[in-house]
Write a protein that holds these residues in place. Structure first.
Motif, PDB file in Angstrom:
ATOM      1  N   ALA A 267      -3.404   0.373  -3.371  1.00 24.65           N
ATOM      2  CA  ALA A 267      -4.340  -0.014  -2.321  1.00 24.65           C
ATOM      3  C   ALA A 267      -4.316  -1.517  -2.064  1.00 24.65           C
ATOM      4  CB  ALA A 267      -5.749   0.436  -2.702  1.00 24.65           C
TER       5      ALA A 267
ATOM      6  N   GLN B 287      -4.934   7.240  -1.838  1.00 25.98           N
ATOM      7  CA  GLN B 287      -4.339   5.917  -1.818  1.00 25.98           C
ATOM      8  C   GLN B 287      -3.950   5.531  -3.255  1.00 25.98           C
ATOM      9  OE1 GLN B 287      -6.557   2.761   0.165  1.00 25.98           O
ATOM     10  NE2 GLN B 287      -4.605   2.170   1.068  1.00 25.98           N
TER      11      GLN B 287
ATOM     12  N   THR C 109       3.757   2.407   2.247  1.00 24.72           N
ATOM     13  CA  THR C 109       3.104   2.710   3.514  1.00 24.72           C
ATOM     14  C   THR C 109       2.893   1.412   4.295  1.00 24.72           C
ATOM     15  OG1 THR C 109       1.912   4.381   2.251  1.00 24.72           O
ATOM     16  CG2 THR C 109       1.235   4.065   4.513  1.00 24.72           C
TER      17      THR C 109
ATOM     18  N   GLN D 190       0.841  -1.199   0.000  1.00 23.58           N
ATOM     19  CA  GLN D 190       0.000   0.000   0.000  1.00 23.58           C
ATOM     20  C   GLN D 190       0.865   1.233   0.000  1.00 23.58           C
ATOM     21  OE1 GLN D 190      -2.994   0.162   3.036  1.00 23.58           O
ATOM     22  NE2 GLN D 190      -3.345  -2.048   2.970  1.00 23.58           N
ATOM     23  N   LYS D 191       0.365   2.274  -0.664  1.00 24.12           N
ATOM     24  CA  LYS D 191       1.059   3.563  -0.628  1.00 24.12           C
ATOM     25  C   LYS D 191       0.022   4.660  -0.593  1.00 24.12           C
ATOM     26  CE  LYS D 191       4.374   6.591  -0.977  1.00 24.12           C
ATOM     27  NZ  LYS D 191       5.461   6.700   0.007  1.00 24.12           N
ATOM     28  N   THR D 192       0.123   5.502   0.438  1.00 25.86           N
ATOM     29  CA  THR D 192      -0.828   6.588   0.582  1.00 25.86           C
ATOM     30  C   THR D 192      -0.074   7.916   0.540  1.00 25.86           C
ATOM     31  OG1 THR D 192      -1.646   5.106   2.279  1.00 25.86           O
ATOM     32  CG2 THR D 192      -2.935   7.063   1.874  1.00 25.86           C
TER      33      THR D 192
END
Lengths: 295, 306
Positions: A59, A56, A98, A49-51
């Motif tokens: 996801a 986002q 993340t 995940q990367k926010t």
């Protein structure tokens, strides 16, 4: 007119040269030293995940590239904003995830500094070619060679002879690689002076100086003239035949169809589906993601 | 007149050394240093204070080199996570801090009174009347040594990696280069050379005070590097001479235009220096020489290197 003719000439040159079983910049993956490669997946992405603030971009992504037999070309497609480049950035250490993990040949590389990935056999190129413009074409290649004695200041002055020998050997390796993609005649030119397609070829050739196991290509065909596109496709195919694995982001679906056995489709930060090119492009969800239609 | 020429050439040597340093840090590694004057001051004061304590000139110089290099490494480390423009601001601030420390830590630096009667190395051996010439020869020899060492570095894989970091640090990292280590080393190498220049400055004038280590030193260094051609040490040798001719040559202005008052002549001099620099940059926008580039296909081509 003139440039199209030159590009065609380039592609012809390459065909002729690449027919030779020439000395290679890339050693085929043999995998004799370690456990059988089939035990360990080449690349595993687990729940990534990367926010960015509230957005986002990735996801929760799982992705698996098998370790054996090597030489697979996997595609990653999806509409703009799907998170493809972000995913590539995380795998290649340019950005940090993340949450989630990235395993390369069984090792967790998520926390490794970016410059350590090359030694592990993982290297990438960029969507917009990032040549080192003021360095010559040859210097771009020489730079990529791992484990250079002459990069250590003390060694440089203590072992001048070894540094010189390494350089000469590296120039030979680089020369063979450049001949193969018809860039040798431009060896002394600053990389900034190359055409878009030549820069892409240079980036790819430079990446191969590291003898990688897996090359991540971010839109290799973007901004490349059609004749040069064929050269690129042939080059990538040739390398895969020698055992280098590729993970390719590409918008040009013809290129994906020509290259990739397996394709992952991303949309809105998730993997939508995976399968052969024919399978995924026949999938209604993929069409919907691309065209933005509500079914 | 000979004395004047010897003095000028000594100044040129010092300017060349500072230029060499900036050429590594900014020209090769792409790290801008607006605080050269501060690092120069560190070198000068280290040599001066140690010499006053009775340490011999050689050891004091080595100490000045080591301390300036170490401080450079620390400054670059502290700012490494910031973008390049912030390195410029930080180095500028460092330079000011050095000046304030030099002015206020009176117990160590003598404050604004400076340090006087700094012992000159080997002065007993050479004798007063030849000392200026000896010192010039020493400076020129050191310039030659530093040139040779830096040339070796620039042409090496280390130099190549340094230029790669300047061009695009993300790509350099992707190709397995430790960008942080390269930057710190490049900054420290430059720092070592400035430290040497600072020590020579202290010995040459045998008196130093904080006012000497102000911004104009940094400005002159950038002038020499830009005129010479960013990244080229050979160009720098010519660039430093050119800048010195502009700076010193214009002093004779008042002899040729006697109707000007001293004040008018001084102002006109600055205008002429500016005009000279602009002319050079109009005709040679990239400086007088180009940085080193590997050339394998036609090595005999005259513009093939530096």
């Amino acid at each position: 007119m003139g440039s199209a003719a030159t590009a065609l000439q380039d592609s012809l040159d390459l065909r002729i040269v690449s027919d030779l079983p020439a000395a290679r910049a890339v050693a085929p993956v043999t995998g004799t030293v370690e456990r059988p490669m089939s035990d360990v997946p080449l690349l595993q992405v687990l729940g990534l995940q990367k926010t960015y603030g509230g957005l986002q971009a990735v996801a929760g992504i799982d992705l698996d590239l098998p370790g054996a037999p090597g030489g697979r070309i996997t595609g990653l497609i999806g509409p703009n904003g799907a998170g493809k480049t972000t995913l590539l950035n995380i795998i290649s250490g340019v950005e940090r995830a993340t949450a989630g993990r990235v395993l390369f040949r069984g090792n967790d590389i998520g926390a490794l500094p970016q410059h350590r990935l090359a030694a592990q056999g993982l290297v990438r190129t960029f969507q917009i070619s990032r040549d080192l413009g003021q360095l010559t074409v040859l210097e771009n290649l020489l730079l990529a060679r791992p484990q250079q004695t002459g990069e250590r200041l003390m060694q440089l002055f203590a072992h001048g002879k070894r540094v010189r020998q390494e350089e000469e050997a590296a120039i030979e390796t680089a020369r063979a690689a450049l001949l193969k993609v018809s860039l040798w005649r431009l060896a002394d030119a600053p990389a900034a002076s190359l055409s878009g397609g030549q820069k892409k070829l240079l980036e790819l050739t430079r990446a191969l100086m590291l003898k990688p196991k897996l090359v991540l290509l971010d839109e290799p065909a973007a901004g490349v003239a059609p004749a040069m596109e064929e050269v690129l496709i042939d080059t990538i195919r040739g390398l895969a035949a020698e055992g280098v694995d590729f993970l390719i982001i590409e918008h040009d679906l013809d290129v994906v169809a020509a290259l990739c056995e397996e394709v992952y489709v991303m949309a809105a930060g998730r993997i939508l589906t995976q399968g052969s090119f024919a399978d995924v492009t026949g999938d209604a969800r993929v069409v919907e993601a691309y065209l933005g239609l509500k079914a | 007149m000979t004395g004047y020429l010897v003095a000028i050439l000594t100044f040129v040597s010092l300017a060349v050394l500072i230029g060499f340093a900036l050429n590594v840090q900014w020209g090769q590694a792409g790290m801008i240093n607006f605080g050269l004057a501060g690092f120069y001051g560190v070198g000068a004061y280290t040599a001066a204070i140690l010499s006053k304590q009775g340490v011999d000139g050689f050891t004091a110089t080595v100490a000045a080199i080591a301390l300036t290099a170490a401080i450079s490494a620390v400054v670059s480390l502290a700012t490494i996570r910031l973008r390049e423009d912030y390195l410029a601001i930080t180095t500028l601030a460092f330079s000011e801090s050095v000046r304030l420390v030099l002015m206020n830590e009176t117990w160590l630096t003598g404050g604004t009174n400076g340090i006087r009667d700094i012992p000159r190395p080997l002065v007993g051996l050479i004798g007063g009347q030849y000392y200026e010439a000896f010192f010039l020869a020493l400076c020129l020899a050191l310039v030659a040594i530093v040139y040779a060492v830096l040339d070796r570095i620039i042409r090496s894989p280390f130099g190549r990696a340094m230029r790669a970091v300047r061009e695009d640090d993300v790509v350099a990292a992707t190709l397995g280069k430790n960008v942080l280590a390269l930057r710190v080393k490049a900054f420290a190498i430059g720092g070592a050379v400035i430290g040497l220049a600072g020590a020579l400055h202290a010995y040459y004038f045998s008196y130093i005070d904080p006012g000497e280590f102000a911004g104009f030193i940094t400005v002159y260094a950038f002038m020499t590097v830009i005129v010479g051609g960013k990244g080229s040490n050979r160009g720098l040798l010519v660039g430093a001479c050119t800048v010195m001719v502009l700076l010193e040559g214009t002093r004779f202005l008042k002899d040729f235009v006697p109707f000007l008052s001293a004040q008018q002549a001084a102002s006109l001099r600055l205008a002429l220096i500016g005009a000279g620099l602009i002319l050079i940059l109009i005709y040679r926008p990239d400086g007088l020489a180009r940085e080193y580039r590997l050339s394998v296909q036609n090595p005999s081509r005259p513009d093939a290197n530096s």
